[in-house]
Design a protein around this motif. Structure first.
Motif, PDB file in Angstrom:
ATOM      1  N   GLY A   1      -3.682   7.981  -6.301  1.00 55.20           N
ATOM      2  CA  GLY A   1      -2.284   8.199  -5.957  1.00 55.20           C
ATOM      3  C   GLY A   1      -1.927   7.569  -4.628  1.00 55.20           C
ATOM      4  O   GLY A   1      -0.874   6.924  -4.491  1.00 55.20           O
ATOM      5  N   ALA A   2      -2.794   7.732  -3.628  1.00 54.57           N
ATOM      6  CA  ALA A   2      -2.524   7.153  -2.312  1.00 54.57           C
ATOM      7  C   ALA A   2      -2.497   5.629  -2.376  1.00 54.57           C
ATOM      8  O   ALA A   2      -1.681   4.986  -1.706  1.00 54.57           O
ATOM      9  N   LEU A   3      -3.376   5.034  -3.178  1.00 58.85           N
ATOM     10  CA  LEU A   3      -3.394   3.579  -3.294  1.00 58.85           C
ATOM     11  C   LEU A   3      -2.102   3.060  -3.919  1.00 58.85           C
ATOM     12  O   LEU A   3      -1.481   2.127  -3.392  1.00 58.85           O
ATOM     13  N   VAL A   4      -1.675   3.660  -5.029  1.00 57.20           N
ATOM     14  CA  VAL A   4      -0.443   3.213  -5.685  1.00 57.20           C
ATOM     15  C   VAL A   4       0.748   3.432  -4.763  1.00 57.20           C
ATOM     16  O   VAL A   4       1.634   2.575  -4.646  1.00 57.20           O
ATOM     17  N   LEU A   5       0.784   4.575  -4.091  1.00 61.07           N
ATOM     18  CA  LEU A   5       1.873   4.876  -3.159  1.00 61.07           C
ATOM     19  C   LEU A   5       1.934   3.838  -2.046  1.00 61.07           C
ATOM     20  O   LEU A   5       2.987   3.239  -1.787  1.00 61.07           O
TER      21      LEU A   5
ATOM     22  N   ALA B   1      -0.129  -1.599  13.986  1.00 54.84           N
ATOM     23  CA  ALA B   1       0.498  -0.497  13.266  1.00 54.84           C
ATOM     24  C   ALA B   1       0.417  -0.702  11.759  1.00 54.84           C
ATOM     25  O   ALA B   1       0.210   0.252  10.999  1.00 54.84           O
ATOM     26  N   GLY B   2       0.591  -1.954  11.322  1.00 64.19           N
ATOM     27  CA  GLY B   2       0.497  -2.218   9.896  1.00 64.19           C
ATOM     28  C   GLY B   2      -0.929  -2.135   9.388  1.00 64.19           C
ATOM     29  O   GLY B   2      -1.198  -1.561   8.333  1.00 64.19           O
ATOM     30  N   ALA B   3      -1.855  -2.677  10.162  1.00 57.76           N
ATOM     31  CA  ALA B   3      -3.247  -2.732   9.720  1.00 57.76           C
ATOM     32  C   ALA B   3      -3.882  -1.345   9.658  1.00 57.76           C
ATOM     33  O   ALA B   3      -4.650  -1.044   8.748  1.00 57.76           O
ATOM     34  N   VAL B   4      -3.557  -0.480  10.625  1.00 55.05           N
ATOM     35  CA  VAL B   4      -4.210   0.822  10.674  1.00 55.05           C
ATOM     36  C   VAL B   4      -3.855   1.675   9.458  1.00 55.05           C
ATOM     37  O   VAL B   4      -4.637   2.515   9.009  1.00 55.05           O
ATOM     38  N   GLN B   5      -2.665   1.439   8.877  1.00 56.38           N
ATOM     39  CA  GLN B   5      -2.259   2.223   7.713  1.00 56.38           C
ATOM     40  C   GLN B   5      -3.062   1.872   6.464  1.00 56.38           C
ATOM     41  O   GLN B   5      -3.021   2.607   5.474  1.00 56.38           O
ATOM     42  N   LEU B   6      -3.792   0.746   6.513  1.00 60.95           N
ATOM     43  CA  LEU B   6      -4.660   0.406   5.397  1.00 60.95           C
ATOM     44  C   LEU B   6      -5.755   1.451   5.203  1.00 60.95           C
ATOM     45  O   LEU B   6      -6.353   1.558   4.132  1.00 60.95           O
ATOM     46  N   SER B   7      -5.999   2.239   6.240  1.00 57.01           N
ATOM     47  CA  SER B   7      -7.057   3.246   6.145  1.00 57.01           C
ATOM     48  C   SER B   7      -6.647   4.457   5.329  1.00 57.01           C
ATOM     49  O   SER B   7      -7.503   5.205   4.856  1.00 57.01           O
ATOM     50  N   VAL B   8      -5.352   4.668   5.123  1.00 59.00           N
ATOM     51  CA  VAL B   8      -4.888   5.907   4.487  1.00 59.00           C
ATOM     52  C   VAL B   8      -5.410   6.066   3.056  1.00 59.00           C
ATOM     53  O   VAL B   8      -5.950   7.133   2.713  1.00 59.00           O
ATOM     54  N   PRO B   9      -5.287   5.057   2.172  1.00 54.92           N
ATOM     55  CA  PRO B   9      -5.840   5.247   0.826  1.00 54.92           C
ATOM     56  C   PRO B   9      -7.345   5.480   0.829  1.00 54.92           C
ATOM     57  O   PRO B   9      -7.867   6.244   0.005  1.00 54.92           O
ATOM     58  N   VAL B  10      -8.057   4.824   1.750  1.00 52.65           N
ATOM     59  CA  VAL B  10      -9.510   5.002   1.827  1.00 52.65           C
ATOM     60  C   VAL B  10      -9.844   6.427   2.262  1.00 52.65           C
ATOM     61  O   VAL B  10     -10.697   7.089   1.664  1.00 52.65           O
ATOM     62  N   ILE B  11      -9.165   6.907   3.308  1.00 53.87           N
ATOM     63  CA  ILE B  11      -9.389   8.279   3.773  1.00 53.87           C
ATOM     64  C   ILE B  11      -9.051   9.274   2.671  1.00 53.87           C
ATOM     65  O   ILE B  11      -9.770  10.256   2.448  1.00 53.87           O
ATOM     66  N   SER B  12      -7.956   9.026   1.959  1.00 55.70           N
ATOM     67  CA  SER B  12      -7.545   9.921   0.877  1.00 55.70           C
ATOM     68  C   SER B  12      -8.601   9.988  -0.212  1.00 55.70           C
ATOM     69  O   SER B  12      -8.931  11.077  -0.707  1.00 55.70           O
ATOM     70  N   ALA B  13      -9.131   8.822  -0.584  1.00 60.59           N
ATOM     71  CA  ALA B  13     -10.150   8.791  -1.629  1.00 60.59           C
ATOM     72  C   ALA B  13     -11.401   9.543  -1.199  1.00 60.59           C
ATOM     73  O   ALA B  13     -11.984  10.308  -1.977  1.00 60.59           O
TER      74      ALA B  13
ATOM     75  N   SER C   1     -14.629   4.963 -10.137  1.00 58.84           N
ATOM     76  CA  SER C   1     -15.548   4.012 -10.761  1.00 58.84           C
ATOM     77  C   SER C   1     -15.653   2.753  -9.910  1.00 58.84           C
ATOM     78  O   SER C   1     -14.827   2.501  -9.023  1.00 58.84           O
ATOM     79  N   LEU C   2     -16.679   1.943 -10.191  1.00 57.41           N
ATOM     80  CA  LEU C   2     -16.839   0.675  -9.483  1.00 57.41           C
ATOM     81  C   LEU C   2     -15.626  -0.221  -9.698  1.00 57.41           C
ATOM     82  O   LEU C   2     -15.168  -0.903  -8.776  1.00 57.41           O
ATOM     83  N   HIS C   3     -15.095  -0.224 -10.917  1.00 57.78           N
ATOM     84  CA  HIS C   3     -13.899  -1.017 -11.225  1.00 57.78           C
ATOM     85  C   HIS C   3     -12.734  -0.593 -10.337  1.00 57.78           C
ATOM     86  O   HIS C   3     -12.024  -1.441  -9.773  1.00 57.78           O
ATOM     87  N   SER C   4     -12.535   0.713 -10.167  1.00 59.44           N
ATOM     88  CA  SER C   4     -11.437   1.207  -9.338  1.00 59.44           C
ATOM     89  C   SER C   4     -11.643   0.849  -7.880  1.00 59.44           C
ATOM     90  O   SER C   4     -10.698   0.463  -7.175  1.00 59.44           O
ATOM     91  N   VAL C   5     -12.876   0.974  -7.404  1.00 60.69           N
ATOM     92  CA  VAL C   5     -13.166   0.664  -6.008  1.00 60.69           C
ATOM     93  C   VAL C   5     -12.903  -0.813  -5.713  1.00 60.69           C
ATOM     94  O   VAL C   5     -12.253  -1.158  -4.718  1.00 60.69           O
ATOM     95  N   VAL C   6     -13.400  -1.694  -6.581  1.00 62.64           N
ATOM     96  CA  VAL C   6     -13.210  -3.134  -6.376  1.00 62.64           C
ATOM     97  C   VAL C   6     -11.725  -3.489  -6.439  1.00 62.64           C
ATOM     98  O   VAL C   6     -11.207  -4.241  -5.597  1.00 62.64           O
ATOM     99  N   SER C   7     -11.002  -2.931  -7.418  1.00 63.18           N
ATOM    100  CA  SER C   7      -9.564  -3.208  -7.543  1.00 63.18           C
ATOM    101  C   SER C   7      -8.803  -2.720  -6.322  1.00 63.18           C
ATOM    102  O   SER C   7      -7.887  -3.395  -5.830  1.00 63.18           O
TER     103      SER C   7
ATOM    104  N   LEU D   1      -9.998  -2.337  -3.248  1.00 65.09           N
ATOM    105  CA  LEU D   1     -10.310  -3.197  -2.116  1.00 65.09           C
ATOM    106  C   LEU D   1      -9.557  -4.524  -2.188  1.00 65.09           C
ATOM    107  O   LEU D   1      -9.098  -5.050  -1.173  1.00 65.09           O
ATOM    108  N   LEU D   2      -9.416  -5.082  -3.407  1.00 67.37           N
ATOM    109  CA  LEU D   2      -8.646  -6.310  -3.577  1.00 67.37           C
ATOM    110  C   LEU D   2      -7.184  -6.087  -3.199  1.00 67.37           C
ATOM    111  O   LEU D   2      -6.563  -6.920  -2.524  1.00 67.37           O
ATOM    112  N   THR D   3      -6.634  -4.954  -3.635  1.00 63.38           N
ATOM    113  CA  THR D   3      -5.234  -4.643  -3.320  1.00 63.38           C
ATOM    114  C   THR D   3      -5.029  -4.496  -1.823  1.00 63.38           C
ATOM    115  O   THR D   3      -4.121  -5.100  -1.237  1.00 63.38           O
ATOM    116  N   LEU D   4      -5.869  -3.694  -1.180  1.00 62.00           N
ATOM    117  CA  LEU D   4      -5.735  -3.473   0.256  1.00 62.00           C
ATOM    118  C   LEU D   4      -5.987  -4.756   1.042  1.00 62.00           C
ATOM    119  O   LEU D   4      -5.306  -5.029   2.039  1.00 62.00           O
ATOM    120  N   GLY D   5      -6.957  -5.540   0.586  1.00 59.32           N
ATOM    121  CA  GLY D   5      -7.219  -6.801   1.252  1.00 59.32           C
ATOM    122  C   GLY D   5      -6.046  -7.755   1.162  1.00 59.32           C
ATOM    123  O   GLY D   5      -5.686  -8.429   2.135  1.00 59.32           O
TER     124      GLY D   5
END
Length: 279
Positions: free
Chosen positions: A92-96, A229-241, A253-259, A261-265
């Motif tokens: 949810g945090a990633l999609v948000l 300020a923009g970069a630090v917010q990249l941590s929110v989905p990771v912290i949430s997970a 799953s590994l598929h979700s983790v890789v996807s 990371l690609l999105t956040l990157g």
């Protein structure tokens, strides 16, 4: 960045991530309904921000985009609550986050800003891969609701950029969103249900994760660079997970983790280049 700013920035990111955790915990472990959660969160957040303003000697004032800001804040909060009935904390945090950032990036491109096309394609591609039907993908209906929440939050953020006093404008938006929350509760009267722990989660989301979290973030935001300020917010989905896995026994799953990371990157890539090359 001073140690104090660093510490408060971490606390703000934890508060943002806690919003996802509290909502998911409420809907997976208690009987509270999304409309009640939304109304309690907005009301308690409004009260907390109002108390902070009064303590500072200020008060909410009218501003030009107040109506639209309140509407987008309400849409974000309501869609966020309904989505978290069926989506994990990290997903949810990633999609948000991705939806909000991609909307703001798209707006910037529309307004003539420049950014990395490859980074944008990477972000969109990672999000599509994350959502493509699979055993680990979130339900489509929940993902669509969370994307709506993220888009509304993105619009709310864009509207807030033109305001000189973000805590005052955010408090006003919370207050003006309360009638909309009341209408939502009335339309859901047959489905309303609460219990003590569900109310506690909603109050924590409104008072601590939203009210205090936003106040802390606005204090540190003016002491950071735009890129930081923009970069630090990249941590929110990771912290949430991580919170979801540690506290709610969720899995990714590994598929979700890789996807993810690609999105956040991709979002990070675009965020950095759009600030370095525009103008």
């Amino acid at each position: 960045m001073t140690p104090l700013v660093g510490l408060l920035t971490l606390l703000a990111m934890l508060a943002f991530a806690a919003n996802s955790l509290l909502a998911r915990a409420a809907f997976s472990t208690t009987d509270i309904d999304p409309a009640s959660f939304t109304a309690i969160r907005l009301a308690s957040g409004a009260l907390t921000l109002f108390v902070i303003l009064r303590w500072q000697g200020s008060k909410p004032t009218s501003f030009r985009s107040g109506g639209w800001s309140a509407l987008t804040l309400f849409i974000y909060a309501a869609a966020f609550s309904f989505a978290y009935r069926d989506i994990s904390t990290g997903a949810g945090a990633l999609v948000l986050f991705a939806s909000a950032q991609l909307l703001m990036i798209s707006y910037g491109l529309y307004k003539g800003e420049r950014a990395s096309v490859l980074g944008l394609l990477l972000a969109f591609g990672g999000l599509v891969a994350f959502l493509v039907p699979s055993a680990s993908a979130p339900p489509l209906s929940a993902a669509v609701l969370m994307a709506l929440a993220g888009s509304a939050w993105g619009v709310f953020s864009l509207l807030g950029r033109s305001q000189g006093a973000p805590i005052i404008s955010t408090t006003s938006s919370f207050i003006w969103a309360l009638p909309l929350a009341a209408v939502l509760v009335l339309t859901q009267v047959q489905q309303l249900n609460t219990d003590a722990m569900g109310v506690v989660y909603a109050l924590l989301s409104g008072c601590v994760a939203s009210g205090l979290g936003y106040a802390v973030w606005y204090w540190v935001r003016v002491r950071m660079t735009a890129i930081g300020a923009g970069a630090v917010q990249l941590s929110v989905p990771v912290i949430s997970a991580v919170m979801g896995v540690a506290l709610l026994d969720e899995t990714m799953s590994l598929h979700s983790v890789v996807s993810a990371l690609l999105t956040l990157g991709g979002v990070a890539w675009v965020s950095l280049t759009i600030r370095n090359t525009k103008g």
